[in-house]
Enzyme design. Sequence first.
Site, PDB file in Angstrom:
ATOM      1  CG  ASN A   1      -3.848  16.195   0.354  1.00 49.13           C
ATOM      2  OD1 ASN A   1      -3.564  15.947   1.522  1.00 49.13           O
ATOM      3  ND2 ASN A   1      -4.972  15.768  -0.185  1.00 49.13           N
TER       4      ASN A   1
ATOM      5  CB  SER B   1      -5.664   4.881   2.223  1.00 43.54           C
ATOM      6  OG  SER B   1      -5.494   5.937   1.314  1.00 43.54           O
TER       7      SER B   1
ATOM      8  CE  LYS C   1      -4.024   2.070   0.616  1.00 45.86           C
ATOM      9  NZ  LYS C   1      -3.808   2.932  -0.563  1.00 45.86           N
TER      10      LYS C   1
ATOM     11  CE  LYS D   1       4.330   7.162   5.530  1.00 41.96           C
ATOM     12  NZ  LYS D   1       3.654   8.168   4.709  1.00 41.96           N
TER      13      LYS D   1
ATOM     14  CB  THR E   1      -2.140  13.475   5.177  1.00 41.05           C
ATOM     15  OG1 THR E   1      -2.493  12.413   4.286  1.00 41.05           O
ATOM     16  CG2 THR E   1      -0.694  13.310   5.585  1.00 41.05           C
TER      17      THR E   1
ATOM     18  CE  LYS F   1       4.687   7.484  -1.894  1.00 46.62           C
ATOM     19  NZ  LYS F   1       3.993   7.998  -0.707  1.00 46.62           N
TER      20      LYS F   1
END
Length: 431
Positions: free
Chosen positions: A227, A369, A66, A90, A197, A102
Amino acid sequence: MSIFEGALTQLKRAAKFIDLDQAFLDQLSSPERTIKVTFPLKKDSGKVEIIKGYRVQYNNILGPFKGGLRFHPAVDMDEVVALSFWMMVKNAIVNVPFGGGKGGIEVDPKNLSEKELEKLTREFTKKLAPNIGPFIDVPAPDVNTNAKIMDWIEDEYQRQWTMDNGQWTNIHKNQLKAVVTGKSVKNGGSAGREAATGLGGFFVLEKLVKKLNLKKPITCAIQGFGNVGANFAKILFKNGFKVVAVSDVKGGIFDNKKIGFNIDLLKECREEKGFLAGCYCIGSVCDIARKYENGIISNEDLLKLPVDILIPAALENVITNKNAKDIQAKIVFEMANGPTSYEADQILERRGILVVPDVLVNCGGVTVSYFEWYQNMHKESWSEDIVNKNLKEKMEKAFEDVWKIHEERNVSFRVAAYILALRRLSEKAKI
Ligand code: NAD
């Protein structure tokens, strides 16, 4: 030292504090799979450009890979590997059932028309389609990508999947939507994902302020107004923090009198003008700018401002061994991924500057997410209040877990966060 080498050094530093099998540490020190794709993009002019894209599946010990997709000219394999590694860390810290992944495309999306951007995204998705999926690898937004791009990915993935598997499948369409998160709400995205976030970071900051007994006014400088940076700035503003400097890629502005910007006005202005430095003097913001005696500031100088909290929220490696000695903030709160190099981290630690690490503070995005993925898989749709309540719980728990290790072991926040991640990964790997 490359970005990834720096990240691994952090991991090895933390590993010394726990009893970890060397073979397991070696396993965590390199990605499980790296994917590099090359494809032609026919521009509106008819010219063909060859595009390079990457997806790194770091490991899936905790669940499907992810992590976000970045569209930026500086994207390369080393960067994507490092970012996927941090995703693994994370996800372990915030305790969601995902591994690390990623991706990115080496491109400046600002030079593309909307039609070219869609074509680029769909071509990349076709290349990745065999290797992604709700149970395999789930991309999301990152730098220069957003809900519209995620919607294109979802749509293209469904198209590819149907071509390969036919329409008769009993896998619910909603579940296939979970191939990507950060989608628009009307297309199966989660309420609250866009600001997640920033909001997640704020929940951590609130806990930190209480633990350290910090008193307002608390001044903040934020690098990056996308963002993460803009949403974080807005939440800080609404909660009585004084945001006295902000910047984007074109430079920044600061408030000499330390009154603190009205972030709503700044956002309005940036949308109108296209960049922040232009907000030094535009319409109503110009009047405010004069009142506050604002000035234009470079991204480099913003990092050196004497504020309580410095918040890098743009790209990695901006605090390095060259400028770490000049940082005057009391706290560095890493909303960006990897903004502090390994060497700089050591310098800041020696100087007594508290660094609250990326792998803890910017987990809010991946947490929501996960909520989005969960809602798609279970055909649910949560209200924003429920999403934010669950996000708060997750972020506060992650903070408390890291704080406990930080105190018990007398180690930096970063080392404590990595110790927590290593514990969770090794426990799961033993099962
Ligand atoms: P974004 O594309 O929305 O915004 C990036 C911002 O950084 C923009 O304001 C841009 O102008 C600015 N910027 C770009 N290059 C810069 C430079 N050289 N100097 C100063 N500013 C520069 O991206 P984002 O999603 O806000 O991501 C920002 C950071 O947060 C990245 O490190 C990303 O990996 C990390 N992050 C993002 C999310 C997410 O949910 N979007 C989650 C976790 C971490």
